[in-house]
Motif scaffolding. Sequence first.
Motif, PDB file in Angstrom:
ATOM      1  N   GLN A   1       0.822  -1.206   0.000  1.00  0.00           N
ATOM      2  CA  GLN A   1       0.000   0.000   0.000  1.00  0.00           C
ATOM      3  C   GLN A   1       0.855   1.255   0.000  1.00  0.00           C
ATOM      4  O   GLN A   1       0.565   2.232  -0.695  1.00  0.00           O
ATOM      5  N   GLY A   2       1.937   1.233   0.791  1.00  0.00           N
ATOM      6  CA  GLY A   2       2.826   2.392   0.824  1.00  0.00           C
ATOM      7  C   GLY A   2       3.456   2.659  -0.524  1.00  0.00           C
ATOM      8  O   GLY A   2       3.538   3.805  -0.971  1.00  0.00           O
ATOM      9  N   PHE A   3       3.887   1.617  -1.211  1.00  0.00           N
ATOM     10  CA  PHE A   3       4.488   1.783  -2.536  1.00  0.00           C
ATOM     11  C   PHE A   3       3.458   2.283  -3.544  1.00  0.00           C
ATOM     12  O   PHE A   3       3.761   3.128  -4.387  1.00  0.00           O
ATOM     13  N   LYS A   4       2.247   1.754  -3.457  1.00  0.00           N
ATOM     14  CA  LYS A   4       1.202   2.186  -4.382  1.00  0.00           C
ATOM     15  C   LYS A   4       0.913   3.673  -4.220  1.00  0.00           C
ATOM     16  O   LYS A   4       0.736   4.402  -5.192  1.00  0.00           O
ATOM     17  N   THR A   5       0.897   4.136  -2.974  1.00  0.00           N
ATOM     18  CA  THR A   5       0.608   5.543  -2.700  1.00  0.00           C
ATOM     19  C   THR A   5       1.729   6.454  -3.177  1.00  0.00           C
ATOM     20  O   THR A   5       1.480   7.497  -3.788  1.00  0.00           O
ATOM     21  N   TYR A   6       2.986   6.078  -2.918  1.00  0.00           N
ATOM     22  CA  TYR A   6       4.091   7.002  -3.119  1.00  0.00           C
ATOM     23  C   TYR A   6       4.877   6.808  -4.413  1.00  0.00           C
ATOM     24  O   TYR A   6       5.584   7.722  -4.830  1.00  0.00           O
ATOM     25  N   THR A   7       4.775   5.655  -5.049  1.00  0.00           N
ATOM     26  CA  THR A   7       5.530   5.454  -6.293  1.00  0.00           C
ATOM     27  C   THR A   7       4.645   5.084  -7.470  1.00  0.00           C
ATOM     28  O   THR A   7       5.104   5.132  -8.602  1.00  0.00           O
ATOM     29  N   GLY A   8       3.405   4.686  -7.198  1.00  0.00           N
ATOM     30  CA  GLY A   8       2.530   4.267  -8.277  1.00  0.00           C
ATOM     31  C   GLY A   8       2.892   2.907  -8.839  1.00  0.00           C
ATOM     32  O   GLY A   8       2.387   2.518  -9.897  1.00  0.00           O
ATOM     33  N   MET A   9       3.742   2.182  -8.154  1.00  0.00           N
ATOM     34  CA  MET A   9       4.123   0.845  -8.613  1.00  0.00           C
ATOM     35  C   MET A   9       4.185  -0.091  -7.411  1.00  0.00           C
ATOM     36  O   MET A   9       4.180   0.346  -6.258  1.00  0.00           O
ATOM     37  N   SER A  10       4.221  -1.384  -7.684  1.00  0.00           N
ATOM     38  CA  SER A  10       4.324  -2.358  -6.609  1.00  0.00           C
ATOM     39  C   SER A  10       5.771  -2.440  -6.129  1.00  0.00           C
ATOM     40  O   SER A  10       6.700  -2.072  -6.865  1.00  0.00           O
ATOM     41  N   PRO A  11       5.999  -2.938  -4.906  1.00  0.00           N
ATOM     42  CA  PRO A  11       7.380  -3.109  -4.458  1.00  0.00           C
ATOM     43  C   PRO A  11       8.165  -4.071  -5.345  1.00  0.00           C
ATOM     44  O   PRO A  11       9.369  -3.914  -5.515  1.00  0.00           O
ATOM     45  N   ALA A  12       7.480  -5.065  -5.926  1.00  0.00           N
ATOM     46  CA  ALA A  12       8.165  -5.993  -6.825  1.00  0.00           C
ATOM     47  C   ALA A  12       8.674  -5.272  -8.063  1.00  0.00           C
ATOM     48  O   ALA A  12       9.805  -5.509  -8.525  1.00  0.00           O
ATOM     49  N   GLN A  13       7.852  -4.386  -8.622  1.00  0.00           N
ATOM     50  CA  GLN A  13       8.289  -3.601  -9.787  1.00  0.00           C
ATOM     51  C   GLN A  13       9.458  -2.709  -9.420  1.00  0.00           C
ATOM     52  O   GLN A  13      10.412  -2.562 -10.186  1.00  0.00           O
ATOM     53  N   TRP A  14       9.387  -2.093  -8.247  1.00  0.00           N
ATOM     54  CA  TRP A  14      10.465  -1.206  -7.801  1.00  0.00           C
ATOM     55  C   TRP A  14      11.767  -1.974  -7.639  1.00  0.00           C
ATOM     56  O   TRP A  14      12.837  -1.512  -8.045  1.00  0.00           O
ATOM     57  N   LEU A  15      11.694  -3.166  -7.030  1.00  0.00           N
ATOM     58  CA  LEU A  15      12.893  -3.982  -6.851  1.00  0.00           C
ATOM     59  C   LEU A  15      13.490  -4.387  -8.196  1.00  0.00           C
ATOM     60  O   LEU A  15      14.715  -4.416  -8.367  1.00  0.00           O
ATOM     61  N   ARG A  16      12.627  -4.695  -9.162  1.00  0.00           N
ATOM     62  CA  ARG A  16      13.112  -5.081 -10.491  1.00  0.00           C
ATOM     63  C   ARG A  16      13.819  -3.910 -11.170  1.00  0.00           C
ATOM     64  O   ARG A  16      14.894  -4.068 -11.759  1.00  0.00           O
ATOM     65  N   LEU A  17      13.236  -2.720 -11.081  1.00  0.00           N
ATOM     66  CA  LEU A  17      13.877  -1.528 -11.649  1.00  0.00           C
ATOM     67  C   LEU A  17      15.223  -1.266 -10.977  1.00  0.00           C
ATOM     68  O   LEU A  17      16.193  -0.879 -11.629  1.00  0.00           O
ATOM     69  N   ARG A  18      15.263  -1.488  -9.671  1.00  0.00           N
ATOM     70  CA  ARG A  18      16.499  -1.263  -8.937  1.00  0.00           C
ATOM     71  C   ARG A  18      17.589  -2.226  -9.405  1.00  0.00           C
ATOM     72  O   ARG A  18      18.749  -1.837  -9.579  1.00  0.00           O
ATOM     73  N   ARG A  19      17.210  -3.491  -9.630  1.00  0.00           N
ATOM     74  CA  ARG A  19      18.187  -4.476 -10.104  1.00  0.00           C
ATOM     75  C   ARG A  19      18.635  -4.164 -11.531  1.00  0.00           C
ATOM     76  O   ARG A  19      19.813  -4.336 -11.871  1.00  0.00           O
ATOM     77  N   LEU A  20      17.715  -3.689 -12.366  1.00  0.00           N
ATOM     78  CA  LEU A  20      18.096  -3.318 -13.730  1.00  0.00           C
ATOM     79  C   LEU A  20      19.089  -2.169 -13.724  1.00  0.00           C
ATOM     80  O   LEU A  20      20.063  -2.156 -14.490  1.00  0.00           O
ATOM     81  N   ASN A  21      18.871  -1.184 -12.862  1.00  0.00           N
ATOM     82  CA  ASN A  21      19.792  -0.062 -12.770  1.00  0.00           C
ATOM     83  C   ASN A  21      21.141  -0.497 -12.202  1.00  0.00           C
ATOM     84  O   ASN A  21      22.189   0.011 -12.605  1.00  0.00           O
ATOM     85  N   SER A  22      21.121  -1.445 -11.271  1.00  0.00           N
ATOM     86  CA  SER A  22      22.374  -1.963 -10.722  1.00  0.00           C
ATOM     87  C   SER A  22      23.156  -2.720 -11.791  1.00  0.00           C
ATOM     88  O   SER A  22      24.386  -2.607 -11.885  1.00  0.00           O
ATOM     89  N   ALA A  23      22.433  -3.503 -12.600  1.00  0.00           N
ATOM     90  CA  ALA A  23      23.094  -4.219 -13.695  1.00  0.00           C
ATOM     91  C   ALA A  23      23.708  -3.228 -14.679  1.00  0.00           C
ATOM     92  O   ALA A  23      24.820  -3.440 -15.185  1.00  0.00           O
ATOM     93  N   ARG A  24      23.016  -2.139 -14.941  1.00  0.00           N
ATOM     94  CA  ARG A  24      23.562  -1.139 -15.862  1.00  0.00           C
ATOM     95  C   ARG A  24      24.836  -0.508 -15.307  1.00  0.00           C
ATOM     96  O   ARG A  24      25.802  -0.298 -16.039  1.00  0.00           O
ATOM     97  N   ARG A  25      24.841  -0.229 -14.016  1.00  0.00           N
ATOM     98  CA  ARG A  25      26.057   0.339 -13.417  1.00  0.00           C
ATOM     99  C   ARG A  25      27.236  -0.612 -13.585  1.00  0.00           C
ATOM    100  O   ARG A  25      28.352  -0.169 -13.861  1.00  0.00           O
ATOM    101  N   GLU A  26      26.979  -1.910 -13.445  1.00  0.00           N
ATOM    102  CA  GLU A  26      28.065  -2.874 -13.596  1.00  0.00           C
ATOM    103  C   GLU A  26      28.516  -2.982 -15.044  1.00  0.00           C
ATOM    104  O   GLU A  26      29.718  -3.131 -15.321  1.00  0.00           O
ATOM    105  N   LEU A  27      27.570  -2.899 -15.980  1.00  0.00           N
ATOM    106  CA  LEU A  27      27.939  -2.946 -17.389  1.00  0.00           C
ATOM    107  C   LEU A  27      28.727  -1.698 -17.793  1.00  0.00           C
ATOM    108  O   LEU A  27      29.603  -1.753 -18.660  1.00  0.00           O
ATOM    109  N   LEU A  28      28.409  -0.579 -17.174  1.00  0.00           N
ATOM    110  CA  LEU A  28      29.139   0.659 -17.465  1.00  0.00           C
ATOM    111  C   LEU A  28      30.528   0.663 -16.832  1.00  0.00           C
ATOM    112  O   LEU A  28      31.424   1.364 -17.295  1.00  0.00           O
TER     113      LEU A  28
END
Length: 216
Positions: free
Chosen positions: A145-172
């Motif tokens: 509920q907190g994630f839905k209110t403040y980010t408009g996405m589920s915590p699972a979606q947020w965690l996935r985006l976070r991992r994608l950004n972490s993977a990009r940092r490693e590729l860079l």
Amino acid sequence: YVLNGESRNTWITPENYREVAVVFGPQFVQRHGLEVANLEGLFMAPLNSLQNALFSRWLSGTLTRLSATFDPPSRDALTQQLLDDCLFILDNACVCLDKGSLQRRTEERIIMARVGEWAADVPDETVNLLELARIAGVPLRQLQQGFKTYTGMSPAQWLRLRRLNSARRELLNPPSVDTTVAEVAMNWSFWHLGRFSNSYRALFQELPSETLKRQR
């Protein structure tokens, strides 16, 4: 946002993302007679889509007029206009909350602050949903509920985006010249290389192999 001087923001954006911000410092706010305590309910309160559209049109129009005029307004006049318009947007974004709703909003803000602090302290740590709920100190349902209110996405979606950004940092910044896309993907718990590549391209407009190749 109204920030209290203690909040730390972690922005997750694609490369070449442009952000335009209007910032008023605490001395300016005090000089204009604004009581920050009266804005407490706006701390980290997101605007809805209509308010975002209103803000975007206003800011775009202001910048366009400034670039087109040969006699721009004085700094003080422009600052006052920006302040008035920003406060108008924020005022229209306010929702009249009953006591119960206000309490829930406060609790949700505390949850997101805990998650934000954790994300800033350990940017390379990966967790699952249950572990994130434990970090936030709340049941999974309340975390959602907190994630839905403040980010408009589920915590699972947020965690996935976070991992994608972490993977990009490693590729860079690959740890060695022999680093492969598959190794990076698995480092961040992406076990299906095809799905990882598709998700990566959707977010960053290029394949992970292209990112890695460019760095080399």
